[in-house]
Design an enzyme around this catalytic site. Sequence first.
Site, short mmCIF file in Angstrom:
data_model
loop_
_atom_site.label_atom_id
_atom_site.label_comp_id
_atom_site.label_asym_id
_atom_site.label_seq_id
_atom_site.Cartn_x
_atom_site.Cartn_y
_atom_site.Cartn_z
CE LYS A 13 55.13 48.53 37.46
NZ LYS A 13 55.71 48.74 36.13
CG ASP A 47 55.60 52.32 36.81
OD1 ASP A 47 55.82 51.67 35.78
OD2 ASP A 47 54.49 52.86 37.01
P1 NDP Z 1 56.61 59.61 35.60
O1 NDP Z 1 56.14 59.68 36.98
O2 NDP Z 1 58.02 60.00 35.29
O3 NDP Z 1 55.68 60.47 34.64
C1 NDP Z 1 54.31 60.22 34.52
C2 NDP Z 1 53.73 61.23 33.58
O4 NDP Z 1 52.41 60.87 33.26
C3 NDP Z 1 53.68 62.62 34.19
O5 NDP Z 1 53.78 63.57 33.17
C4 NDP Z 1 52.29 62.63 34.81
O6 NDP Z 1 51.75 63.92 35.01
C5 NDP Z 1 51.53 61.88 33.75
N1 NDP Z 1 50.36 61.25 34.34
C6 NDP Z 1 50.31 60.43 35.40
N2 NDP Z 1 49.05 60.08 35.67
C7 NDP Z 1 48.32 60.72 34.75
C8 NDP Z 1 46.94 60.76 34.49
N3 NDP Z 1 46.08 60.10 35.27
N4 NDP Z 1 46.52 61.50 33.44
C9 NDP Z 1 47.39 62.18 32.68
N5 NDP Z 1 48.72 62.17 32.88
C10 NDP Z 1 49.15 61.45 33.90
O7 NDP Z 1 56.34 58.11 35.12
P2 NDP Z 1 56.96 57.32 33.88
O8 NDP Z 1 57.24 58.24 32.76
O9 NDP Z 1 58.05 56.47 34.41
O10 NDP Z 1 55.76 56.35 33.50
C11 NDP Z 1 54.79 56.65 32.49
C12 NDP Z 1 54.16 55.37 32.00
O11 NDP Z 1 55.18 54.51 31.45
C13 NDP Z 1 53.46 54.52 33.07
O12 NDP Z 1 52.38 53.84 32.49
C14 NDP Z 1 54.53 53.50 33.44
O13 NDP Z 1 53.97 52.33 33.99
C15 NDP Z 1 55.15 53.24 32.08
N6 NDP Z 1 56.49 52.66 32.06
C16 NDP Z 1 57.51 53.18 32.79
C17 NDP Z 1 58.77 52.64 32.69
C18 NDP Z 1 59.94 53.21 33.41
O14 NDP Z 1 61.04 52.64 33.33
N7 NDP Z 1 59.82 54.32 34.13
C19 NDP Z 1 59.05 51.46 31.87
C20 NDP Z 1 57.90 51.01 31.09
C21 NDP Z 1 56.68 51.60 31.22
P3 NDP Z 1 52.03 64.72 36.38
O15 NDP Z 1 53.38 65.35 36.19
O16 NDP Z 1 50.90 65.67 36.43
O17 NDP Z 1 51.98 63.73 37.49
O1 2IT Z 2 56.73 48.90 33.54
C1 2IT Z 2 57.96 48.74 33.45
O2 2IT Z 2 58.45 48.04 32.55
C2 2IT Z 2 58.84 49.39 34.42
N1 2IT Z 2 58.33 50.14 35.26
C3 2IT Z 2 60.32 49.14 34.42
C4 2IT Z 2 60.66 47.85 35.12
C5 2IT Z 2 62.10 47.58 35.38
O3 2IT Z 2 62.33 46.64 36.14
O4 2IT Z 2 63.00 48.25 34.85
#
Ligand code: NDP
Ligand code: 2IT
Length: 448
Positions: A127, A167
Site C-alpha cells: 500500500k 484508494d
Molecule cells: P474516495 O476518495 O472515492 O471516497 C472517500 C469517501 O469517504 C468520500 O465520500 C469522503 O468524503 C469520505 N471520507 C473520507 N474520509 C472521511 C472521514 N474521515 N470521515 C467521513 N468520511 C470520509 O475513496 P474510496 O471510495 O475509494 O475509498 C473508501 C474506502 O474504501 C477507504 O477505506 C478505502 O481504503 C476503501 N477501499 C477502496 C477501494 C478502491 O478500489 N477504491 C478498494 C477497497 C477498499 P469527502 O468527499 O468529504 O472527502
Molecule cells: O484497499 C484496496 O483493496 C484498494 N485500494 C484496491 C487495491 C487494488 O490494487 O486494486
Amino acid sequence: MKNAYLQRVYDQVLARDPDAPEFHQCIREFLESLENIVDDHPEWEKNGILERFIEPDRTVTFRVTWVDDAGKVQVNRGYRVQYNSAIGPYKGGLRFHPSVNLSVIKFLGFEMNLKNGLTTLPLGGGKGGSDFDPKGKSEAEIMRFCQAFITELYRHIGQFTDIPAGDIGVGSREIGYMFGQMKRITNRFEAATLTGKGLTYGGSLVRTEATGYGICYFTQEMLKKMCGTDFAGKTVIVTGSGNVAIFCAEKVMQLGGKVVAMSDSNGYVYDPAGIDLDLIKDIKLVRRARIKEYAKEKDGAVYKEGCRNIWDIPCQIALPCATQNEVDATEAKKIIAGGCIALAEGANMPCTIEAVELLHAAGIPVGPAKAVNAGGVSTSALEMSQNSIRMNWSFEEVDEKLHGIMKGIFEAAYDASVAVGQPGNLVVGANVASFLKIADAMVAQGIV
Ligand code: NDP
Ligand code: 2IT
C-alpha cells in the site's frame, strides 16, 4: 491475549512502533484471531512466522516536490509499504489524504496482504500514498502532483514487483496521470504496472464498480447463510460518497434494497424516499462538490452536519464505506438500537475492535473489510490478466467472475470460522483462511 507467543509478538509491535495506533489495531485483531489454533502450530514460533508476517518486507518514504498554480514549491511526503510477496507481487492502492502517515499505510498494507490471500488470485500485499490533500486543488495541480509522486515511486514498482491502484483521493484520473508519466520516464507501455486505468488504455470494465458491487455480492451471501434473507425491501445506510460508496449503493438498489442515507467528511444526507443516486453521482463525481448540495436540490431530503450522526437513523443493513474507525462503540450501540441485522465493512477497518465486539455480542454478523471489499483488488487482478493476454472481456464476463470470487471469499471465511470453533465469526474466519495460505507459501520458500 491468552497465548504467550501471541502476546510477545504484539508487545514487540508496540515497542517497535509506539506511535502507530491504526497499525496496532489491525495487528491486535489479527493475532487475537489465532488464539484457538496457535497451540496446534509450535512450528510458527520456531520459524518466526508471525514475526515475519507482521513486519513489512520493505518500507519506502520519499519527498514529493511540486509547483502549485501560484508558482510556489510545495513538498509532501510519499510512502510505499511492500508488505509480503509470498503468493505474488505486492499489490494495493495509493491513498492521497492529509491524514496519511506511516501507521495508516502500514495498517492498509497489512490488511491488503490478508485480503489478497483470500481472493484466490496470485498477488501479495502492499500500500502507499501521500499526505497530499487533493481538496481545493486545480486539475493542473493534481496532474503535477501525480507526476512528481510517480517520478520517485516508478523505480520501486512494476508488473512483476509491485502494482499500485487507487484508494481514497486516487481514482482513474490520478492513475492516468501517473501511468502517462511512468511511460514517459521508462519508454515502456507496461499496462499491468498500475490498475484502475481508463478504458481506452488498458483499463477493465467493472473495475470502477468492482469494490461496491463486490461488497453487495459478499453481503448477499452473508444475509442468505446467516440471516436467511436478502436485500429486497431492506432499509440500508451506506456511508461515504466516493467510488466505493456510490457503486455499493447502486448494487444495493439493483438488488431491491433502499438506501436512505449517505455521507461525506462534513455531514450526511437523509432521504426517507430513497437516495437519488444520479444526483449523488453528479454532485460527487462530476461536480466534485459537497454532499450537502443534495438536500438543496432534492425535495424531502435533509442535510445534517457531522458524518457520525448518520447512525442515529435506523437501518436493517449497515454498510460503512468511508474510512477507518468511522464506527466506534458509540455508533455500534446506535446501529444495534436501530434494529440492524447485518453489517459489512466496505471501507478498510471502518469498525473499531470494541464496535465489532458489541455487534457480535448483539448477534449481528460482521463482514470484515479484507473479505467484503476484496472485489476491487480482484478486478484489478482481472485487469492485469486482460493486459497480459492483450484482450478485453465484456462487462458481463468480468462481473460474473467478480461475483464468483466474492461467493468463494464468503465461503472460505465462513468455513474457516467453523473449522476453528467460532462459527459465524467472519473476522476470525477471514484472518485464519488467508494467513494459513500465506504462511504455507512462506514456509515453502524458505527463510527469506
Ligand atoms: P474516495 O476518495 O472515492 O471516497 C472517500 C469517501 O469517504 C468520500 O465520500 C469522503 O468524503 C469520505 N471520507 C473520507 N474520509 C472521511 C472521514 N474521515 N470521515 C467521513 N468520511 C470520509 O475513496 P474510496 O471510495 O475509494 O475509498 C473508501 C474506502 O474504501 C477507504 O477505506 C478505502 O481504503 C476503501 N477501499 C477502496 C477501494 C478502491 O478500489 N477504491 C478498494 C477497497 C477498499 P469527502 O468527499 O468529504 O472527502
Ligand atoms: O484497499 C484496496 O483493496 C484498494 N485500494 C484496491 C487495491 C487494488 O490494487 O486494486
